[in-house]
Write a protein that holds these residues in place. Structure first.
Motif, PDB file in Angstrom:
ATOM      1  N   TYR A 104     -27.386  13.627   8.616  1.00 42.93           N
ATOM      2  CA  TYR A 104     -26.147  14.414   8.569  1.00 42.93           C
ATOM      3  C   TYR A 104     -24.988  13.651   9.206  1.00 42.93           C
ATOM      4  O   TYR A 104     -23.892  13.565   8.643  1.00 42.93           O
ATOM      5  N   GLU A 105     -25.230  13.077  10.365  1.00 37.69           N
ATOM      6  CA  GLU A 105     -24.162  12.340  11.061  1.00 37.69           C
ATOM      7  C   GLU A 105     -23.731  11.107  10.276  1.00 37.69           C
ATOM      8  O   GLU A 105     -22.546  10.774  10.214  1.00 37.69           O
ATOM      9  N   SER A 108     -21.769  12.403   7.058  1.00 32.30           N
ATOM     10  CA  SER A 108     -20.495  13.070   7.361  1.00 32.30           C
ATOM     11  C   SER A 108     -19.512  12.164   8.101  1.00 32.30           C
ATOM     12  O   SER A 108     -18.380  12.567   8.388  1.00 32.30           O
ATOM     13  N   GLU A 120     -16.695  22.130  10.744  1.00 37.47           N
ATOM     14  CA  GLU A 120     -18.120  21.811  10.678  1.00 37.47           C
ATOM     15  C   GLU A 120     -18.849  22.487   9.506  1.00 37.47           C
ATOM     16  O   GLU A 120     -19.632  21.857   8.810  1.00 37.47           O
ATOM     17  N   ALA A 121     -18.559  23.767   9.267  1.00 42.89           N
ATOM     18  CA  ALA A 121     -19.311  24.490   8.235  1.00 42.89           C
ATOM     19  C   ALA A 121     -19.054  23.881   6.855  1.00 42.89           C
ATOM     20  O   ALA A 121     -19.971  23.677   6.057  1.00 42.89           O
ATOM     21  N   ARG A 124     -20.814  20.553   6.517  1.00 43.95           N
ATOM     22  CA  ARG A 124     -22.245  20.770   6.236  1.00 43.95           C
ATOM     23  C   ARG A 124     -22.467  20.994   4.746  1.00 43.95           C
ATOM     24  O   ARG A 124     -23.389  20.454   4.145  1.00 43.95           O
ATOM     25  N   GLU A 125     -21.584  21.809   4.170  1.00 43.87           N
ATOM     26  CA  GLU A 125     -21.707  22.151   2.751  1.00 43.87           C
ATOM     27  C   GLU A 125     -21.496  20.905   1.878  1.00 43.87           C
ATOM     28  O   GLU A 125     -22.257  20.653   0.944  1.00 43.87           O
ATOM     29  N   ARG A 128     -24.456  18.621   2.144  1.00 45.88           N
ATOM     30  CA  ARG A 128     -25.591  19.162   1.380  1.00 45.88           C
ATOM     31  C   ARG A 128     -25.411  18.881  -0.117  1.00 45.88           C
ATOM     32  O   ARG A 128     -26.338  18.454  -0.802  1.00 45.88           O
ATOM     33  N   GLU A 140     -31.203  16.423   6.492  1.00 46.79           N
ATOM     34  CA  GLU A 140     -30.037  16.248   7.364  1.00 46.79           C
ATOM     35  C   GLU A 140     -30.395  15.882   8.796  1.00 46.79           C
ATOM     36  O   GLU A 140     -29.680  15.112   9.428  1.00 46.79           O
ATOM     37  N   ASP A 141     -31.479  16.476   9.320  1.00 48.78           N
ATOM     38  CA  ASP A 141     -31.778  16.256  10.733  1.00 48.78           C
ATOM     39  C   ASP A 141     -32.724  15.091  10.981  1.00 48.78           C
ATOM     40  O   ASP A 141     -33.101  14.809  12.109  1.00 48.78           O
TER      41      ASP A 141
END
Ligand SMILES: Nc1ncnc2c1ncn2[C@@H]1O[C@H](COP(=O)(O)OP(=O)(O)OP(=O)(O)O)[C@@H](O)[C@H]1O
Ligand SMILES: [Mg+2]
Length: 253
Positions: A104-105, A108, A120-121, A124-125, A128, A140-141
């Motif tokens: 994710y990092e 993004s 942030e939200a 995230r979208e 994804r 992501e994690d």
């Protein structure tokens, strides 16, 4: 032709570049129609990476023009170039993910740099969505070290397309990968074109991949484009250097 798709999005005209006495690029002229994939094929040291660096203004030519989306970027200031670079996504060789950051990092990263206002939200979208485009989900994690080579490449592409670039540059995306992973990467390049309509420039010395993904191939030999065209015509090139290069592959198939 007036068709948007046939307009060149990258145009290089009579580009020369030397480092000291070493004349690396000797009058390169090429054009890449929007939405197409150009593979620049050539041996080690032929000037492929130097040519690619000119496309995003990381290097300035000694002479010649580099026109991106209608604008000559050669005379541009660093600030102007910064804007031009947002049209590009870059996929580097394997090691280019930040190992200490999660997927994710990594993906993004450019959003946090250039699109802080999204929050942030929303980020995230977007992450994804981009991961879905490259065929990944629920990663992501994870950290890059826990992914396979092919998955890391896909994360690299998701990161490159996160700002919705018009053009994606790949520097030797399949070098050092096993045949199955190479196949994944080729599919990913084809998918990015189909799903996103991006223009791609792929630098390679992998002939099999080149013939699979290219709409056009330019053959770079000792700093000159000695032949270019549709893969089916380039397959029968008359240039001795290009011929020898292709024979190393076609000779054994
Ligand atoms: N910053 C630089 N200063 C001096 N010489 C350079 C510089 N960058 C590249 N060169 C030289 O330019 C030539 C072409 O380099 P380039 O990296 O473009 O090759 P390449 O085709 O990408 O090769 P490879 O397939 O091995 O990556 C090489 O001889 C290299 O040493
Ligand atoms: Mg290179």
């Amino acid at each position: 032709m007036s068709d948007e798709k046939t307009k060149p999005i990258i145009e290089i005209v009579e580009l020369h570049k030397s480092f000291g006495e070493h004349h690396v690029l000797k009058g390169i002229t090429l054009s890449v129609p929007a939405g197409s994939t150009l593979v620049i094929l050539g041996g080690s040291g032929s000037g492929k990476t130097v040519l690619m660096k000119h496309m995003i203004g990381l290097l300035k030519p000694d002479s010649g023009r580099v026109v991106i989306d209608g604008e000559d970027i050669v005379p541009m200031s660093p600030e102007e170039l910064e804007k031009i670079r947002r049209k590009f996504g870059m996929v580097f060789q394997a090691a280019a993910l930040f190992d200490s950051m999660t997927v994710y990092e990594n993906v993004s990263f450019a959003l946090r740099e250039h699109r802080k206002e999204l929050g942030e939200a929303k980020m995230r979208e977007i992450v994804r969505d981009k991961l879905a485009i490259v065929g990944l989900k629920d990663v992501e994690d994870k950290f890059p070290a826990s992914l396979s080579g092919g998955m890391r490449k896909r994360v690299g592409l998701a990161r490159a397309i996160v700002l919705d670039p018009k053009i994606v540059l790949y520097d030797e995306p399949t070098t050092g990968l096993d045949p199955i992973t190479t196949d994944y990467v080729d599919e990913m390049i084809l998918d990015a074109k189909k799903q996103l309509g991006v223009t791609s420039v792929v630098i390679s010395h992998d002939i099999a991949s080149a013939f699979k993904v290219a709409d056009n191939i330019a053959f770079l030999y000792q700093g000159e484009i000695v032949d270019q065209g549709h893969p089916s015509t380039l397959r029968h090139t008359q240039h001795p250097g290009a011929k020898l290069f292709l024979q190393t592959w076609f000779g054994k198939n």
